[in-house]
Design a protein around this motif. Sequence first.
Motif, PDB file in Angstrom:
ATOM      1  N   VAL A1482       1.020  -1.315  -0.311  1.00  0.00           N
ATOM      2  CA  VAL A1482      -0.199   0.250   0.246  1.00  0.00           C
ATOM      3  C   VAL A1482       0.879   1.553  -0.204  1.00  0.00           C
ATOM      4  CG1 VAL A1482      -1.705   1.822   1.059  1.00  0.00           C
ATOM      5  CG2 VAL A1482      -1.790  -1.248   1.043  1.00  0.00           C
ATOM      6  N   TRP A1483       1.917   1.061   0.813  1.00  0.00           N
ATOM      7  CA  TRP A1483       3.148   2.742   0.155  1.00  0.00           C
ATOM      8  C   TRP A1483       2.978   3.210  -0.789  1.00  0.00           C
ATOM      9  CZ3 TRP A1483       8.495   2.268  -0.488  1.00  0.00           C
ATOM     10  CH2 TRP A1483       8.835   3.228  -0.287  1.00  0.00           C
ATOM     11  N   GLN A1484       3.657   1.587  -1.165  1.00  0.00           N
ATOM     12  CA  GLN A1484       3.953   1.769  -3.144  1.00  0.00           C
ATOM     13  C   GLN A1484       2.973   2.510  -3.693  1.00  0.00           C
ATOM     14  OE1 GLN A1484       5.582  -2.258  -3.450  1.00  0.00           O
ATOM     15  NE2 GLN A1484       7.125  -1.814  -4.094  1.00  0.00           N
ATOM     16  N   LEU A1485       2.051   1.908  -3.528  1.00  0.00           N
ATOM     17  CA  LEU A1485       0.959   2.540  -4.657  1.00  0.00           C
ATOM     18  C   LEU A1485       1.039   4.358  -3.813  1.00  0.00           C
ATOM     19  CD1 LEU A1485      -1.494  -0.256  -3.978  1.00  0.00           C
ATOM     20  CD2 LEU A1485      -0.677   0.510  -5.730  1.00  0.00           C
ATOM     21  N   GLU A1486       0.663   4.344  -2.658  1.00  0.00           N
ATOM     22  CA  GLU A1486       1.002   6.202  -2.126  1.00  0.00           C
ATOM     23  C   GLU A1486       1.858   6.699  -2.240  1.00  0.00           C
ATOM     24  OE1 GLU A1486       0.790   5.744   2.069  1.00  0.00           O
ATOM     25  OE2 GLU A1486      -1.468   5.020   2.150  1.00  0.00           O
ATOM     26  N   GLU A1487       3.095   5.971  -2.742  1.00  0.00           N
ATOM     27  CA  GLU A1487       4.540   6.660  -3.655  1.00  0.00           C
ATOM     28  C   GLU A1487       4.276   7.174  -4.901  1.00  0.00           C
ATOM     29  OE1 GLU A1487       7.206   8.296  -2.014  1.00  0.00           O
ATOM     30  OE2 GLU A1487       6.341   8.070  -0.235  1.00  0.00           O
ATOM     31  N   TRP A1488       3.230   5.934  -5.616  1.00  0.00           N
ATOM     32  CA  TRP A1488       2.599   6.134  -7.133  1.00  0.00           C
ATOM     33  C   TRP A1488       2.030   7.324  -7.016  1.00  0.00           C
ATOM     34  CZ3 TRP A1488      -1.163   5.605  -9.826  1.00  0.00           C
ATOM     35  CH2 TRP A1488      -1.242   5.757 -11.228  1.00  0.00           C
ATOM     36  N   GLU A1490       1.309  10.200  -5.091  1.00  0.00           N
ATOM     37  CA  GLU A1490       3.091  11.169  -5.061  1.00  0.00           C
ATOM     38  C   GLU A1490       3.385  11.450  -6.230  1.00  0.00           C
ATOM     39  OE1 GLU A1490       2.469  13.374  -1.927  1.00  0.00           O
ATOM     40  OE2 GLU A1490       1.690  12.146  -0.718  1.00  0.00           O
ATOM     41  N   GLU A1491       4.065  10.086  -6.589  1.00  0.00           N
ATOM     42  CA  GLU A1491       4.763  10.972  -7.629  1.00  0.00           C
ATOM     43  C   GLU A1491       4.412  10.834  -8.751  1.00  0.00           C
ATOM     44  OE1 GLU A1491       7.444   8.028 -11.598  1.00  0.00           O
ATOM     45  OE2 GLU A1491       6.582   7.062  -9.526  1.00  0.00           O
ATOM     46  N   LYS A1492       2.826  10.812  -9.514  1.00  0.00           N
ATOM     47  CA  LYS A1492       2.110  11.591 -10.639  1.00  0.00           C
ATOM     48  C   LYS A1492       1.373  12.637  -9.828  1.00  0.00           C
ATOM     49  CE  LYS A1492       3.372   7.649 -12.867  1.00  0.00           C
ATOM     50  NZ  LYS A1492       4.486   7.617 -14.115  1.00  0.00           N
ATOM     51  N   GLY A1493       2.096  13.235  -9.329  1.00  0.00           N
ATOM     52  CA  GLY A1493       0.586  14.703  -8.779  1.00  0.00           C
ATOM     53  C   GLY A1493      -1.029  13.794  -7.874  1.00  0.00           C
ATOM     54  N   LEU A1494      -1.414  13.286  -8.001  1.00  0.00           N
ATOM     55  CA  LEU A1494      -2.527  12.594  -7.435  1.00  0.00           C
ATOM     56  C   LEU A1494      -2.828  12.272  -5.642  1.00  0.00           C
ATOM     57  CD1 LEU A1494      -3.648  10.180 -10.410  1.00  0.00           C
ATOM     58  CD2 LEU A1494      -3.916  12.457 -10.144  1.00  0.00           C
TER      59      LEU A1494
END
Length: 1614
Positions: A1482-1488, A1490-1494
């Motif tokens: 789930v942390w990796q999904l949240e980082e994604w 943040e990376e995509k600006g969403l």
Amino acid sequence: MLLTCPYINQSSAVPQYARVWLPDAVEAWKPAELTKDYTPGDRALCLQLEDGTNLEHKIDPQTNSLPPLRNPDILVGENDLTALSYLHEPAVLHNLKVRFVESKIIYTYCGIVLVAINPYESIPIYDHDIINAYSGQNMGDMDPHIFAVAEEAYKQMARDQRNQSIIVSGESGAGKTVSAKYAMRYFATVSGSSSEANVEERVLASSPIMEAIGNAKTTRNDNSSRFGKYIEIGFDKNYHIIGANMRTYLLEKSRVVFQATEERNYHIFYQLCASSHLPEFKPLQLARWRATLNLFVVTRDDTKIGSFFSGINETYQMDLFQILAALLHLGNVEVEERSADSSTILPDNSHLTVFCELMGVAYQDMSHWLCHRKLKTATETYVKPLSKVHAVNARDALAKHIYAKLFSWIVDHINEALRSAVKQHSFIGVLDIYGFETFHINSFEQFCINYANEKLQQQFNMHVFKLEQEEYMKEEIPWTLIDFYDNHPCINLIEAKMGVLDLLDEECKMPKGSDDTWAQKLYNTFLKKSDLFDKPRMSNKAFIILHFADKVEYQCEGFLEKNKDTVNEEQIIVLKLSKVCLFIYLFSCFDEEKPAGSLTSRSKMTRPVQAQRDHKKTVGTQFRNSLHLLMETLNGTTPHYVRCIKPNDLKSPFMMDPMRAVQQLRACGVLETIRISAAGFPSRWTYQEFFNRYRVLMKLKDILSDRKQTCRNVLEKWDQDKYQFGKSKIFFRAGQVAYLEKLRSDKLKKACVRIQKTIRCWLTRKRYLRMRQAAITIQKNTRGYQARCLVAFLRRTRAAVIIQKNQRMLVARRRYQQQRSASITMQRLLRAYQARQTYHKLLYEHKVLTIQRWVRGWLARRRCRRSLRAVVYLQSCVRRMAARRELRKLRVEARSVEHFKKLNVGMENKIMQLQRKVDEQVRNGTFCMDVGTSCMDVVTSYMDVVTSRVDVVTSRVDVVTSRFHHHSPKTTTGFFPLPLELAQSYFFKDELKQMFSGVVVQDAPHQDAVDMSVLLKLQRRVTELEQDKQTLQRHLDKREEAQQDQVKNAEKQRTAGRAELDLEALKRQELESENKRLKTNLAELRQSLATVANTNPGTSTSSPGPGSAPYNVLLEQLNSSNEELEVRKEEVLLLRSHMVRQEVLKHNKVGGSSPKRYPNSLCSALVPGLKYLLVSQLQVQDRRHEEEVEELREEVLRVREENRQQQQFLSQSLLLPQEARIEASLHHEITRLTSDNLVGTSQGCVQQGTTLWNLKPRGVAVNFLPGLPAYILFMCLRHADYSNDDQRVSVLLNSTINSIKGVIKVKRGDDFETVSFWLANTCRFLHCLKQYSGEEAFVKNNTPRQNEHCLCNFDLSEYRQVFSDLAIQNYQQLVRCMEEALQPMIVPGMLEHENFQGVLGSKPTGLRKRTSSCPGEAVYTVDSILQQLSLFHATLIQHDVDPELIKQVCQFYIICSVTLNNLLLRKDMCSWSKGLQIRYNVWQLEEWLEEKGLPDCGAKEMLEPLIQAAQLLQVKKKTEEDAQALCTMCSALTTLQIVKVLTLYTPVIEFEERVSISFIRTIQALLKGRVESPLLLMDTKKIFSVTFPFTHSPLALETIQIPSSLNLGFLTRV
């Protein structure tokens, strides 16, 4: 010495603290632990039980058998029993108990067998969402469930093209019927029906009727099936249900006539009695039993519904109930004993009478043949009476025979209703058959049931053995023959030649055969010759057979009678004469199916009786043949086994009796499966799973890229006899997994110790440094504290001196002030006393004066009131005399009413004159409105005069009446009522009051008589006036009606006049505009001529002169225009004058003033002109109307022709497929536009659409402007709007909508890139419609140039809504494409894949391997999910999808719901390590995000339930404080989900602990009041709402360039 076998080896030492199982008489097995090392040769084991009791376990010197070893705690509670390291009976029992009692899980795998334990309460694991969760999943991917077995059977049928069967067995009350029902429900839900007949519903609807006629209450089960059934569910080539067929086995007919204590008959009889109060059941005469029965089911609704779906019509239903009621009455028929060898039935037996009435047979015949029997020999026939015992047996045999016939008939009708005309491609059979039974008294039924279970067990053993062999051969492991229990000798004992069944049939053929002689034959044949047969010591009428499950003692009594199943032939003959249609049908259509040994053949048959008996089959033979047929069917299918276990005899929920459970585990073959698996290599691991789990045992140098070779290098260090290497798996002997787990645990313990040592050293040093720093700080603070104390002491001393000084001064000052204040107070009090004395004296004197003043005033007022009353009395007397004189005058005036009558006559003459004048003016065509108005004026004036006169009289009456009442109220009480009742007319009421007001009432008696005579005259006069008034009122009503009609006519004329005036006004405006245009043209022409003359002064030919031809032509045109202008001016002047007059008339009428009367000369002058004008206008309107009608007729004919062509096209297009239909529709639309001359832009737009729909999204996104198709379509739409062509606009928009729908739904609806491309263009086209609509809310950001491009002729707000709906459809299709792409990745990536291999490895699994363990399949990780999401995001960005819409697409709901649902259905995923893994993913999904600006798109909130579930797996779960914190934390999870996760929580390593039951109950108590959804799983098909916020485009339309590669050359910029 490490333990490596399921039982302690006698030749090896056993270390202290080894855990074992001890046999126990109550709990079957008890856990214990060695308190002392065991060495070979010891005769006892020193053990300690879990309750702390120490004991010595003696070792048998003959067998030297030692107790079995216990599995590690981390292996307890496994989904598959074959995953246990030690496979034996106590391990299986303990694993089932832990799952059932503690985890509330009723299903467990045991190899290929699903063990189902009856929970005795309803649990929410059979809903449709659970069915959807198991649909399409492999059997090892989810927790054990009956749905998983059904799904496996369904998939194998479709994959292997082979019929399947599900064998459900178990003893009564174990839940066999329910399990079979849920399996059939799964097939009905997943496959569905291929037709509109809803076969799956009929299959499920057949269960209630079968339960009613075949189920009964027993001591072990309230709804026990007393027959076996095998249901074949047929499927077509598309694997949809098309029909079903049912076969039944061994109905317990004896239950119809006999039930044991606390048992009941079949449910249908109780349902029938419960419905006896219904009107249609009154003739059955069952009401007397209704109040005395403990009814199990109180209505017959289920029966009726089941019969309806099974194809039984209403007539047969009533016959069926009639037969059942007759059986109830037949059972109550009492047989009286006449002698030792004869019996009789009393003539007035009420039950037999009702039976005969219901069956429609003769009472004498039936009562006779119930007590007699006909015997036939070769030469003669004679009738023999029956004893009471034989008569009762004959009665019971008849009842059983009738019920068996009825049961067979119902089953046949159900099969007929479920039969399908479509050819069956394959089937899945569901066998619901009785399990192994052993009672205190076992009879023929238990013998047949156990015989069937022997056959099924043999088939089961062979199948398990075959699967084991195939597994070994598949993995290329050397195969060694496994010795397993074969029950073939027991089967031969029963069914072989001269076996038990043959001897039974032979004894049934003997004339004097009995149960005793048959028992002796069994003893002589098998005793001491077969190890499986034995004789009881204390009985000569019983025998014992050693079955695979247990020894069973059978009582021989009744075997022959039940096997022969005889029925008196003469009773059947009597019943065949019945008047019940169904009964006649039963015995006419089922004669060929009569059981062997029955005496139901007709005497007229020519075959000998003995020869016929020889051909009849006994019940045992029939059952054996049907059982062989069943085994052939099962052997032709792939079997799936479900073994149902009854946990206790008390029917208590989630409570297990170990002894009963062990008995059933032995009987159902589960332990045999365990034994076969344990004999070889029961534990099996894939190389990848072994590497993941035991990587901690390897050194870094041992790890190679080849996982298979790495595992070989590790295992070669140990004994090679304990394992085998297969192609894809490693096979271990029993106990090896426990050994590996111990090594792994020791390694982890060493690592933990080293980590603890380092951490403790760091903590100690950190504590020392902190203490040293604290000591220095304390010293510093202490010294400072002492210095501050000294300073404070000095300050306090100085302050004390100052305080003493000030205190003494304060005391002295306070004493002085007190003395001064006391003196002043005394002086004030004395002065106040003197002042009060003076005040009281003055107050007393003032009061005396006041009293004197009021007394003198009261005396004066009393004298004044007396004088006033005397004066008033005198005045009233005088005024009364004046009122009487006035009354006499009013009476005299009342007699002068004739004056009003004359006045009325004059008025009538005047009204008649006016009426004649009105009629004359109407005939002459004058203004009728003036006449009506004049009439109204006359009438109004007359009414005004009358009203004024009435008002005067009314005022006078009021004055006189008030005076009269004031002066003499007593005298007038009897006088006024009569005249007031007579004076109720409209005009003369007030005059009468005036007359009466003048009457003066006298006190003398003779004056009363005079007054009464006057009143009578006045009454007659009033009557005459009333009649006259009514006559005048009727005339006036007629005049008013005529006046209203004239007003209406005048209003119509005014309306027509106004319409004509409006028309003339429009003409005038047209003429004026035409005049201005002509003047302008003339001026321009003159100017042009002057310009030409100036330009070419020397050229005479180019400058037209006054005599030239062009000049003359222009002059003639000018003159004609001037003449026409003059004519128009005259017409305008005439119309203006007419309009002025009409406006004046209109103003006068509306203003409410009295109309002016115009002279007749003016009217006569205007009327001819108006008539001529109106006639000419009407002629022009008639001509226009005829032309319009002709045009409409032509339009109607054209529309009819188009409609006919359209209908013809639709009828042809319906025969085409959907894709061809859309193409044909587009082609037809193009043809229609061409035929309507819609060339140019319209054809270009359609060609443009055909080109645009075939665009490749990737090429457009890379090479062209984003949203280019939308801009091109909008520019075409804007051109159509500029041309003001509504048909072109409609065609363009409709073709655009249909084409987008065709691309999305028909052509490439599953392509994410295509769907996102057209979603972006649909939204852009919708934004263009808004931006250029001209509405203020959308154009405020437009440039002036963009505002010039706004649509000006059409309002497309309705089409905006249509395109918004189309965008919603595209969005939903886009979400579906994302879900389909992510669905196979979610569970492997979020749950199964382990990022921390070796430490968080999965536990050992059994035979049911997970999907990720299978070779050749793609392995998905969370990186795969992120990569796919990045691809989706890049595609959306590339197609210029709105950022707000991208946020709504990236919601992650599907990831959360699928992951959480699988977590709730998989016990192996509920552990601390898996919670850590989920948190990391789930942390990796949240980082994604943040990376995509969403970060604010709402996806994190969608993941909240999954995050809380992961936290729930990781938090501490022991105390009540932990429970409260947990409830606060898990706000996004429901109570069911929280309890489910806690129940499924399973330790993966030995450092973890299970969640206690008390903690779970605490959680349930804390969450009891929460309002939430009752569903366990999240809805994966949930649809969220979507919004499309307006996005302004700064792009100018004139800057857009159409690339030549699009082949849109037919479009040109205008």
